[in-house]
Enzyme design. Sequence first.
Site, PDB file in Angstrom:
ATOM      1  N   GLU A  30       0.208  -1.330   0.173  1.00 51.17           N
ATOM      2  CA  GLU A  30       0.138   0.401   0.751  1.00 51.17           C
ATOM      3  C   GLU A  30       0.962   1.324  -0.277  1.00 51.17           C
ATOM      4  OE1 GLU A  30      -2.633   0.008  -0.707  1.00 51.17           O
ATOM      5  OE2 GLU A  30      -3.381  -2.157  -0.765  1.00 51.17           O
ATOM      6  N   ASP A  31       1.887   1.779   0.795  1.00 50.83           N
ATOM      7  CA  ASP A  31       2.428   2.936   1.549  1.00 50.83           C
ATOM      8  C   ASP A  31       3.693   2.479   0.052  1.00 50.83           C
ATOM      9  OD1 ASP A  31       1.270   2.880   3.359  1.00 50.83           O
ATOM     10  OD2 ASP A  31       3.097   3.270   4.732  1.00 50.83           O
TER      11      ASP A  31
END
Length: 754
Positions: free
Chosen positions: A117-118
């Site tokens: 995600e990041d």
Amino acid sequence: MNLTPTDSTLSVALPNRAASDRSANRNTDPNGADPNGAVAGVASVTQLNAKLAEYLTPSELKKVKEAYRFSDEMHLGQMRKSGEPYISHPIAVAEICADWKLDAQAIMAALLHDVMEDQDVKKEELIERFGAPVATLVDGLSKLDKIEFQSQIEIQAENFRKMLLAMARDVRVILVKLADRLHNMRTLGFMSPEKKRRIARETMEVYVPIAHRLGLNNIYRELQDLAFSHLYPVRYKTLSKAVKAARGNRREVVSKILDSVKNTLAAAGVQAQVYGREKTLFGIYRKMRNKHLSFSQVLDVYGFRVVVDSFANCYVALGTLHALYKPMPGKFKDYIAIPKLNGYQSLHTTLIGPYGTPVEFQIRTQEMHRVAESGVAAHWLYKNEDASLSDLQQRTHAWLQSLLDIQKQTGDSAEFLEHVKVDLFPDSVYVFTPKSKIIALPRGATVLDFAYTIHTDIGDQSVAAKVNHEPAALRTELRNGDIVEIVTAPHSRPSPNWLTFVRTGKARSAIRHHLRTANLSESTELGRRLLAQALTALAIEPDLDPGLVERLLNESSAKSLDELHADIGVGKRMAMLVARHIAGLLEGAHDGGAVNDNAERTPRLDPVIITGTEGVSVQLAPCCQPIPGDAIMGQLRRDQGLMVHAIDCDTAKRQRSKEPDRWIELAWGSDLPRRFDCRIKILVHNEKGVLARIAAEIGESDANITHVGMDNDQDHSLTQLRFTIQVEDRVHLARLMRNIRRIPQVARILRERG
């Protein structure tokens, strides 16, 4: 709380809020102090390595270190507002998993759970570096920020669906997710009050029940108290102060009970560990709220746990305690003989202690205590997949399998979320099959829920049942200890009415699935009529141009025009909204906004004609039982088609005020080919033969009786008769009631509603 992208699995935030959430909640105190007073220890790689070295092999430790290095590299430069490196969060999550002795793959997934995600790391790269199982776990923990959905509810529901389905394939997904959520809740303090409440409410509604369902009681209690502290901070602080003050006042009582119990058990030859325990603040608050008590009236703030060395000594200890203090009637529960759904086992008893104070005792073995605290994580078998499953694992496996069954039968993510939330309630009833197998069901479950729990086909074909060897209706609510037998018929099929009383998610999803597929043609025809009517009201020809149909299908996600019509027929789409969208397409505005946003231009539709031949796609509401001649209106209910109400129906008035857009005007057609049920109530003088005379009069009036009931008045001189009869219309009913009123013994007759 450190709300990483993974954390909004059920977040109602829009995708573009995820980044602000993450930055907003990287704000733990550098020393790990939570602003609300909770302390979250700073994660340490050394500490994590020490825990892992206790049970992992050197080769497994090497793989975990590789995952740590990769995660550290990916999160390099990413900071929390407190100034801590972001990597401290994955380390903390991995530490919690290490406390449960999860395997190397789960620990690696905990360390890597945010990199997709990041840092936009692809699943393929994780497969190449760490193997498919670890990549699949990380993917199951990831959110769907990059997919566009129509509404906040869809985002929440789809994220939740993805997580639970990944969990059904591998329970480690939810264990890592719960560890993630626990650390996030411990560090929630610096976020805005609004975000605190949103995340705390999500935790209380979803993650707390899941932790309870899996038997993770330590996490269950801690998440409850943490969510409580952020949802109601003033109540939490007030109650916390009251409990601290009470500790001093009750110390003498607790000490006296502890000494007495230890000495008595030792004299009886029972080896036991005895210790006092304090109710959680949320547990005290819930009891005060539910029973309308003040804090001073909650006497059982303290309880005691007795951990013995053998199964038999649980019952010996129980008898010893009952000899020491008098038990309170009705306050004994044997969860050893019949464990809770999550595998919890203990004897619970409440005794009258010194000074007349009620005191709760829990009695269990060491193994039961381990399961009570760690639940499904207490029986970890990933290293030995051939080993036989424990009873707890079998229960967990059955529940996870039911998630997959619900998914197969569910139309969309929001519906899946609705069904699964139903099954997360902790209270249960335990009933028996005719062969004495115990079946656990949610409290309030019915005979039909039992049938669907046994098998979907049995539920679909249910026609009747026996409860404790006596005939019972399918809607009968079950009680603890009932013996249930289902009677089936090959040609029986689910009724839309069943949805009004079934309790379990599996039953609800199976019934809706059947209604969608079995009644597809009827729903399609009804939807076609509703859309044609809406288009006509907008001065649009119902026969649409093929090019326009193609554009409409592309923008509505329907695969065909029939599917679009079916969705309208079962209430998933509103005919007027689809018609407005078509009008927008014709005007060249693909979003239809120019039409949709102008409420004053909403045309008045002609009533939809009810012909009596629509089948189950059109149902007559049981609350008011409308018949031809009554003024009627219709409610489009999701996945249940059109429900016809009388305009003066109180139930309809209440529901119409909540969802006015789902109501349409209806009118009866002429020459209806069927008869309609209605109820009449007759007050008669209790004389010999009066029931026969009334029944004969109904028959002579060309009506059919489908049900008869009666109640005696208090003076026994009058009897109230209730009939369900089948008539053609209001004129037929009026003629029948006039004929019955001529019978001398009849004091009063009226049509019954509700």
